[in-house]
Design a protein around this motif. Structure first.
Motif, PDB file in Angstrom:
ATOM      1  N   GLU A 196      30.425   0.033  53.950  1.00 45.06           N
ATOM      2  CA  GLU A 196      29.108   0.673  53.984  1.00 45.06           C
ATOM      3  C   GLU A 196      28.053  -0.422  54.078  1.00 45.06           C
ATOM      4  O   GLU A 196      28.047  -1.370  53.294  1.00 45.06           O
ATOM      5  N   GLN A 197      27.176  -0.299  55.051  1.00 41.98           N
ATOM      6  CA  GLN A 197      26.082  -1.256  55.201  1.00 41.98           C
ATOM      7  C   GLN A 197      24.894  -0.808  54.356  1.00 41.98           C
ATOM      8  O   GLN A 197      24.495   0.348  54.409  1.00 41.98           O
ATOM      9  N   TYR A 198      24.337  -1.729  53.553  1.00 39.53           N
ATOM     10  CA  TYR A 198      23.162  -1.325  52.782  1.00 39.53           C
ATOM     11  C   TYR A 198      22.008  -2.303  52.889  1.00 39.53           C
ATOM     12  O   TYR A 198      20.990  -2.127  52.221  1.00 39.53           O
ATOM     13  N   ALA A 199      22.106  -3.320  53.689  1.00 39.74           N
ATOM     14  CA  ALA A 199      20.964  -4.171  54.011  1.00 39.74           C
ATOM     15  C   ALA A 199      21.264  -4.822  55.349  1.00 39.74           C
ATOM     16  O   ALA A 199      22.362  -5.320  55.575  1.00 39.74           O
ATOM     17  N   HIS A 200      20.258  -4.814  56.234  1.00 39.06           N
ATOM     18  CA  HIS A 200      20.517  -5.280  57.597  1.00 39.06           C
ATOM     19  C   HIS A 200      19.170  -5.546  58.250  1.00 39.06           C
ATOM     20  O   HIS A 200      18.399  -4.627  58.490  1.00 39.06           O
ATOM     21  N   GLU A 201      18.872  -6.805  58.520  1.00 45.86           N
ATOM     22  CA  GLU A 201      17.588  -7.138  59.139  1.00 45.86           C
ATOM     23  C   GLU A 201      17.831  -7.913  60.424  1.00 45.86           C
ATOM     24  O   GLU A 201      18.463  -8.984  60.414  1.00 45.86           O
ATOM     25  N   THR A 202      17.343  -7.365  61.531  1.00 46.46           N
ATOM     26  CA  THR A 202      17.588  -7.941  62.847  1.00 46.46           C
ATOM     27  C   THR A 202      16.305  -8.537  63.422  1.00 46.46           C
ATOM     28  O   THR A 202      15.214  -8.388  62.869  1.00 46.46           O
ATOM     29  N   THR A 203      16.459  -9.217  64.569  1.00 45.91           N
ATOM     30  CA  THR A 203      15.309  -9.781  65.276  1.00 45.91           C
ATOM     31  C   THR A 203      15.085  -8.998  66.557  1.00 45.91           C
ATOM     32  O   THR A 203      15.938  -8.210  66.974  1.00 45.91           O
ATOM     33  N   ASP A 204      13.961  -9.259  67.192  1.00 44.89           N
ATOM     34  CA  ASP A 204      13.618  -8.482  68.394  1.00 44.89           C
ATOM     35  C   ASP A 204      14.443  -8.869  69.612  1.00 44.89           C
ATOM     36  O   ASP A 204      14.403  -8.178  70.643  1.00 44.89           O
ATOM     37  N   ILE A 205      15.234  -9.963  69.534  1.00 45.20           N
ATOM     38  CA  ILE A 205      16.072 -10.336  70.676  1.00 45.20           C
ATOM     39  C   ILE A 205      17.557 -10.071  70.394  1.00 45.20           C
ATOM     40  O   ILE A 205      18.428 -10.576  71.100  1.00 45.20           O
ATOM     41  N   GLY A 206      17.841  -9.287  69.357  1.00 45.47           N
ATOM     42  CA  GLY A 206      19.218  -8.896  69.077  1.00 45.47           C
ATOM     43  C   GLY A 206      19.942  -9.783  68.091  1.00 45.47           C
ATOM     44  O   GLY A 206      21.163  -9.678  67.946  1.00 45.47           O
ATOM     45  N   GLY A 207      19.214 -10.646  67.397  1.00 41.76           N
ATOM     46  CA  GLY A 207      19.830 -11.490  66.383  1.00 41.76           C
ATOM     47  C   GLY A 207      19.857 -10.814  65.025  1.00 41.76           C
ATOM     48  O   GLY A 207      19.328  -9.715  64.841  1.00 41.76           O
ATOM     49  N   LEU A 208      20.449 -11.478  64.061  1.00 42.16           N
ATOM     50  CA  LEU A 208      20.589 -10.941  62.704  1.00 42.16           C
ATOM     51  C   LEU A 208      20.117 -11.986  61.702  1.00 42.16           C
ATOM     52  O   LEU A 208      20.610 -13.117  61.698  1.00 42.16           O
ATOM     53  N   ARG A 209      19.158 -11.607  60.851  1.00 40.83           N
ATOM     54  CA  ARG A 209      18.728 -12.519  59.777  1.00 40.83           C
ATOM     55  C   ARG A 209      19.734 -12.475  58.624  1.00 40.83           C
ATOM     56  O   ARG A 209      20.170 -13.502  58.140  1.00 40.83           O
ATOM     57  N   TYR A 210      20.056 -11.287  58.190  1.00 42.56           N
ATOM     58  CA  TYR A 210      21.051 -11.130  57.126  1.00 42.56           C
ATOM     59  C   TYR A 210      21.581  -9.705  57.150  1.00 42.56           C
ATOM     60  O   TYR A 210      20.935  -8.786  57.675  1.00 42.56           O
ATOM     61  N   ALA A 211      22.745  -9.534  56.575  1.00 42.45           N
ATOM     62  CA  ALA A 211      23.329  -8.196  56.420  1.00 42.45           C
ATOM     63  C   ALA A 211      24.197  -8.201  55.179  1.00 42.45           C
ATOM     64  O   ALA A 211      24.873  -9.188  54.885  1.00 42.45           O
TER      65      ALA A 211
END
Length: 393
Positions: free
Chosen positions: A167-182
């Motif tokens: 189960e995903q409960y934190a997920h922050e992406t960037t505007d070019i399809g990257g991921l800061r953290y999950a």
């Protein structure tokens, strides 16, 4: 006569069971003493484990090891000692006895291989019903965030390959399809034992699509694996929280500039701070931030209770520097290399590996074998036989 000499030579090679300095060799005296202590523990637990779930769990884990040990000893009893061979006057009978010994010696070797696998599993098995799995971008800016997204996709595919619920409960992406953290919660009692050695800094080497000169860049992302014991609970009192709202930053549409949807929560007793801005709803971001805070507090509890162990988040993440790594993903050479695996630590066809199926599973199995051997050697070397009552007086 030649056959008899060959049998005699092979028999002496296989059956001369001198003491060994290799801690994982079954002729090692300390390993034999350790195995005998496990056998005695097992039979003591058979008497005392009734009604006690933890003792019964230990009994269940000891069962295959002790069964293998008993089979090994039964095979040893079938081998004719060298003094009896020497005393046998009938050459044909001696040749027959030597041939039987060779058969039993080969069965012993196979039994030792099976027992070693049981011992490795016993030495490196921890029971946790679930775990928190984190992916964080490291050094390398946008390229690191793109790599973090690829790792996220690889591991979630691996979870599905293994049949684990997550189960995903934190997920922050960037505007070019990257991921800061999950942050994900993985619910399976076997997940921690397979994923524990994935924690650490993962390094990628490739030429970014935006790199006009063709220069290779090196970036990193980190994986953190936090076990969740069934008996560890985290209670967060509302009075211990300082909750702030602000406007979300970054791409995402008009709502970013018009609503205070981002949430930052500070846990006053510990000073831990978390924030979430991945959702449009302030209420949803508050819920996600609380889950992240709960995960951090649980991790803090585990680290304080296991302070002598090395599997802390700091040890897992390192400083996220480019020169710190457990695994390298080299796109130019189309390979992935795990730096902890001595043999078979490099695989080619990187795109197939990043799909997270059998290639990743195979590398994890090889890594497990090496890490389990190291842990078993450490366990045997640190083990001390229990003192007898006469020694204490």
């Amino acid at each position: 006569m030649l056959l008899r000499k060959l049998l005699t030579a092979r028999s002496h090679h296989l059956l001369r069971r001198w003491a060994s300095t290799d801690p994982l060799c079954f002729q090692n005296e300390k390993l034999q003493a350790y195995l005998e202590s496990l056998r005695q523990e097992y039979y003591a637990l058979r008497v005392n484990a009734a009604g006690n779930s933890s003792l019964y769990a230990r009994l269940s884990r000891l069962d295959p090891v002790v069964n293998s040990l008993e089979k090994h000893r039964a095979l040893q009893r079938n081998i004719t000692p060298e003094q009896d061979l020497a005393a046998e006057k009938d050459e044909d009978m001696r040749a027959l006895m030597l041939e039987e010994n060779n058969v039993y010696a080969e069965l012993l070797r196979k039994q030792e291989e099976a027992m070693l696998q049981e011992l490795l599993a016993l030495a490196d098995h921890e029971d946790y019903p679930s775990l928190i799995f984190e992916v964080n971008a490291g050094a390398g800016g946008q390229e690191a965030m793109l790599f973090a997204q690829e790792l996220y996709d690889m591991y979630t595919s691996y979870f599905e390959h293994m049949g684990w619920e997550y189960e995903q409960y934190a997920h922050e992406t960037t505007d070019i399809g990257g991921l800061r953290y999950a942050n994900l919660l993985v619910n399976d009692p076997e997940a921690y034992n397979w994923l524990r050695y994935e924690a650490g800094v993962h390094r990628v080497q490739r030429v970014p699509a935006t790199e006009k000169s063709g220069r290779m860049h090196t970036s990193t992302a980190s994986i953190t694996v936090i076990p969740r014991p069934a008996d560890v609970q985290v209670h967060i009192a509302e009075r211990d929280l300082k909750i702030e709202t602000k406007r979300a930053s970054g791409a995402g549409g008009q709502h970013v500039n018009t609503t205070d949807s981002a949430v930052r929560i500070v846990h006053l007793p510990t000073g831990l701070a978390v924030e979430s801005q991945s959702e449009r709803s302030q209420l949803k971001n508050r819920e996600l931030a609380l889950k992240r805070l709960q995960a951090k507090l649980m991790q803090q509890q585990l680290e304080s209770s296991e302070a002598t162990k090395q599997a802390t988040r700091k040890a897992q993440q390192g400083n996220l520097n480019r020169n710190e790594k457990i695994r390298t993903y080299n796109f130019v050479q189309d390979r992935v290399t795990d730096h902890r695996v001595q043999q078979g630590g490099t695989q080619h066809n990187l795109s197939g590996f990043l799909e997270g199926g059998q290639p990743l599973s195979d590398l994890i199995e090889r890594l497990h074998l090496e890490q389990r051997k190291l842990k078993l050697v450490e366990l045997i070397e640190e083990w001390q036989p229990p003192q007898k009552a006469s020694d204490k007086s």
